[in-house]
Design an enzyme around this catalytic site. Structure first.
Site, PDB file in Angstrom:
ATOM      1  N   ASN A   9       0.134  17.141  -2.677  1.00  0.00           N
ATOM      2  CA  ASN A   9       1.369  17.072  -1.903  1.00  0.00           C
ATOM      3  C   ASN A   9       2.117  15.816  -2.339  1.00  0.00           C
ATOM      4  O   ASN A   9       1.753  14.711  -1.960  1.00  0.00           O
ATOM      5  CB  ASN A   9       1.035  17.016  -0.403  1.00  0.00           C
ATOM      6  CG  ASN A   9       2.267  16.801   0.455  1.00  0.00           C
ATOM      7  OD1 ASN A   9       3.400  16.954  -0.012  1.00  0.00           O
ATOM      8  ND2 ASN A   9       2.060  16.439   1.719  1.00  0.00           N
ATOM      9  N   LYS A  11       5.017  14.846  -1.569  1.00  0.00           N
ATOM     10  CA  LYS A  11       5.935  14.334  -0.546  1.00  0.00           C
ATOM     11  C   LYS A  11       7.288  13.987  -1.183  1.00  0.00           C
ATOM     12  O   LYS A  11       7.710  14.646  -2.134  1.00  0.00           O
ATOM     13  CB  LYS A  11       5.328  13.142   0.186  1.00  0.00           C
ATOM     14  CG  LYS A  11       3.907  13.426   0.684  1.00  0.00           C
ATOM     15  CD  LYS A  11       3.402  12.397   1.633  1.00  0.00           C
ATOM     16  CE  LYS A  11       1.927  12.638   1.916  1.00  0.00           C
ATOM     17  NZ  LYS A  11       1.446  11.952   3.086  1.00  0.00           N
ATOM     18  N   HIS A  95       2.840  20.586   8.131  1.00  0.00           N
ATOM     19  CA  HIS A  95       2.281  19.275   7.792  1.00  0.00           C
ATOM     20  C   HIS A  95       2.595  18.309   8.936  1.00  0.00           C
ATOM     21  O   HIS A  95       3.659  18.392   9.558  1.00  0.00           O
ATOM     22  CB  HIS A  95       2.894  18.780   6.474  1.00  0.00           C
ATOM     23  CG  HIS A  95       2.217  17.548   5.953  1.00  0.00           C
ATOM     24  ND1 HIS A  95       2.485  16.296   6.437  1.00  0.00           N
ATOM     25  CD2 HIS A  95       1.252  17.399   5.004  1.00  0.00           C
ATOM     26  CE1 HIS A  95       1.726  15.413   5.796  1.00  0.00           C
ATOM     27  NE2 HIS A  95       0.966  16.060   4.923  1.00  0.00           N
ATOM     28  N   GLU A  97       3.623  15.393   9.053  1.00  0.00           N
ATOM     29  CA  GLU A  97       4.892  14.663   8.948  1.00  0.00           C
ATOM     30  C   GLU A  97       6.057  15.554   9.377  1.00  0.00           C
ATOM     31  O   GLU A  97       7.032  15.086   9.970  1.00  0.00           O
ATOM     32  CB  GLU A  97       5.075  14.135   7.504  1.00  0.00           C
ATOM     33  CG  GLU A  97       4.142  12.952   7.247  1.00  0.00           C
ATOM     34  CD  GLU A  97       3.710  12.775   5.805  1.00  0.00           C
ATOM     35  OE1 GLU A  97       4.327  13.357   4.896  1.00  0.00           O
ATOM     36  OE2 GLU A  97       2.718  12.049   5.582  1.00  0.00           O
ATOM     37  N   GLU A 167      -6.125  18.180   8.604  1.00  0.00           N
ATOM     38  CA  GLU A 167      -5.713  16.824   8.238  1.00  0.00           C
ATOM     39  C   GLU A 167      -5.600  15.967   9.502  1.00  0.00           C
ATOM     40  O   GLU A 167      -4.569  16.021  10.195  1.00  0.00           O
ATOM     41  CB  GLU A 167      -4.360  16.856   7.539  1.00  0.00           C
ATOM     42  CG  GLU A 167      -4.329  17.678   6.279  1.00  0.00           C
ATOM     43  CD  GLU A 167      -3.188  17.244   5.367  1.00  0.00           C
ATOM     44  OE1 GLU A 167      -3.479  16.814   4.259  1.00  0.00           O
ATOM     45  OE2 GLU A 167      -2.028  17.315   5.797  1.00  0.00           O
ATOM     46  N   GLY A 173      -2.500   8.958   4.676  1.00  0.00           N
ATOM     47  CA  GLY A 173      -1.768   7.825   4.119  1.00  0.00           C
ATOM     48  C   GLY A 173      -2.198   6.479   4.670  1.00  0.00           C
ATOM     49  O   GLY A 173      -1.539   5.467   4.450  1.00  0.00           O
ATOM     50  N   SER A 212      -6.368  10.836   3.058  1.00  0.00           N
ATOM     51  CA  SER A 212      -6.918   9.759   2.227  1.00  0.00           C
ATOM     52  C   SER A 212      -8.108  10.206   1.390  1.00  0.00           C
ATOM     53  O   SER A 212      -9.073   9.462   1.213  1.00  0.00           O
ATOM     54  CB  SER A 212      -7.280   8.542   3.094  1.00  0.00           C
ATOM     55  OG  SER A 212      -6.113   8.007   3.698  1.00  0.00           O
ATOM     56  N   GLY A 233      -2.555  13.763  -0.874  1.00  0.00           N
ATOM     57  CA  GLY A 233      -1.246  13.115  -0.909  1.00  0.00           C
ATOM     58  C   GLY A 233      -1.202  12.061  -2.007  1.00  0.00           C
ATOM     59  O   GLY A 233      -1.017  12.364  -3.179  1.00  0.00           O
ATOM     60  N   GLY A 234      -1.394  10.811  -1.624  1.00  0.00           N
ATOM     61  CA  GLY A 234      -1.239   9.677  -2.543  1.00  0.00           C
ATOM     62  C   GLY A 234      -1.971   9.853  -3.864  1.00  0.00           C
ATOM     63  O   GLY A 234      -1.413   9.585  -4.937  1.00  0.00           O
TER      64      GLY A 234
HETATM   65  C1  PEP Z   1      -1.104  14.602   2.899  1.00  0.00           C
HETATM   66  O1  PEP Z   1       0.030  14.187   2.755  1.00  0.00           O
HETATM   67  O2  PEP Z   1      -1.281  15.791   3.179  1.00  0.00           O
HETATM   68  C2  PEP Z   1      -2.208  13.677   2.707  1.00  0.00           C
HETATM   69  C3  PEP Z   1      -3.420  14.076   2.966  1.00  0.00           C
HETATM   70  O3  PEP Z   1      -1.890  12.394   2.267  1.00  0.00           O
HETATM   71  P1  PEP Z   1      -2.942  11.266   1.774  1.00  0.00           P
HETATM   72  O4  PEP Z   1      -3.904  11.930   0.854  1.00  0.00           O
HETATM   73  O5  PEP Z   1      -2.098  10.256   1.086  1.00  0.00           O
HETATM   74  O6  PEP Z   1      -3.619  10.737   2.991  1.00  0.00           O
END
Ligand code: PEP
Length: 256
Positions: A9, A11, A95, A97, A167, A173, A212, A233-234
């Site tokens: 993802n 973002k 999601h 966010e 999640e 994040g 994460s 994500g990251g």
């Molecule tokens: C996400 O955005 O779905 C996510 C899990 O981000 P991160 O891996 O950065 O925590």
């Protein structure tokens, strides 16, 4: 057999050049296609470019969201049909966010899942609790409610055609990761909720973990029996890390 699935993802990140370089590195390093499904979810504007670059490979592409409407006077929206038409396979729905920052309710999320299914996309239904909900012991009820809202609209059989991403919001994040045991416990709970409706569907649905996930913790998470890969994500913005995570998922392939 539940084939693990890893989705990146991105973002609100990426330029034309950065996206091209990232996808090139992922494509150069990705192997074991048979043991894991891999995809990336770029910002809408970059999707056609990534689809073009990933043509004739097994790297799938998804949207990060879609409209709850099919077409019409909805300025700024992108429909599931549009994503499908340009070649997306997946779309993230609900999601955290989107829920927290853009007011998406359980009911909206359910409508989006429904519309995504109708367009032929595979929705990735994101669920998860806040830190406060976990600390007060309400996490199972919260996640159950998020799943139930979708069940109410699309029915249990539709869960054969979607992916769930658990999640925990406190882990997204933040660098905090749910322990493998915490994640496994929630994944088993989700499977249990679905099993009340149809045990075979519950056994078959893929449930990703997200929050994460990094190159150094992916393997222990994916080793849990009910964790079928990850929503990343990251770490999905660094090809090297993303590829290590994909490899860990491929190595976790097991028969059920
Ligand atoms: C996400 O955005 O779905 C996510 C899990 O981000 P991160 O891996 O950065 O925590």
């Amino acid at each position: 057999m539940r084939k693990p699935i890893v989705l990146g993802n991105w973002k609100l990140n990426g330029t034309t050049a950065a996206s091209e370089a990232l996808v090139a590195s992922i494509l150069a390093g990705l192997i074991e296609w048979d043991a894991v499904d891999v995809g990336v979810c770029p910002p809408f504007i970059l999707i056609p470019q990534v689809i073009h670059q990933a043509a004739h490979t097994n790297l799938a592409v998804g949207g990060q969201s879609c409209s709850e409407y099919v077409l019409g006077a909805y300025t700024g929206e992108v429909s599931a049909d549009m994503l499908r038409e340009v070649g997306c396979r997946y779309v993230l729905v609900g999601h955290s966010e989107r829920r927290a920052l853009f007011g998406e309710t359980n009911e909206m999320v359910a409508r989006k899942v429904n519309i995504a299914l109708k367009s032929g996309l595979t929705p990735v239904l994101c669920v998860g609790e806040t830190l406060e909900e976990r600390q007060s012991g309400r996490m199972n009820d919260v996640v159950r409610g998020q799943i139930q809202a979708v069940l109410n609209v699309v029915g249990i059989r539709s869960f054969e055609r979607l992916v769930i991403a658990y999640e925990p919001i406190w882990a997204i994040g933040t660098g905090l990761t749910a322990s493998p045991a915490q994640a496994q416990s929630m994944h088993a709970m989700i499977r249990g909720v679905l099993s009340e409706h149809d045990p075979a569907v519950a056994r078959g649905v893929r449930i990703q973990y997200g929050g994460s996930v990094k190159a150094d913790n992916a393997a222990e998470l994916f080793a849990e029996p009910d964790i079928d890969g990850g929503l990343i994500g990251g770490a999905s913005l660094k090809a090297e890390d993303f590829l290590i995570i994909c490899r860990a998922a491929a190595d976790s392939l097991r028969f059920i």
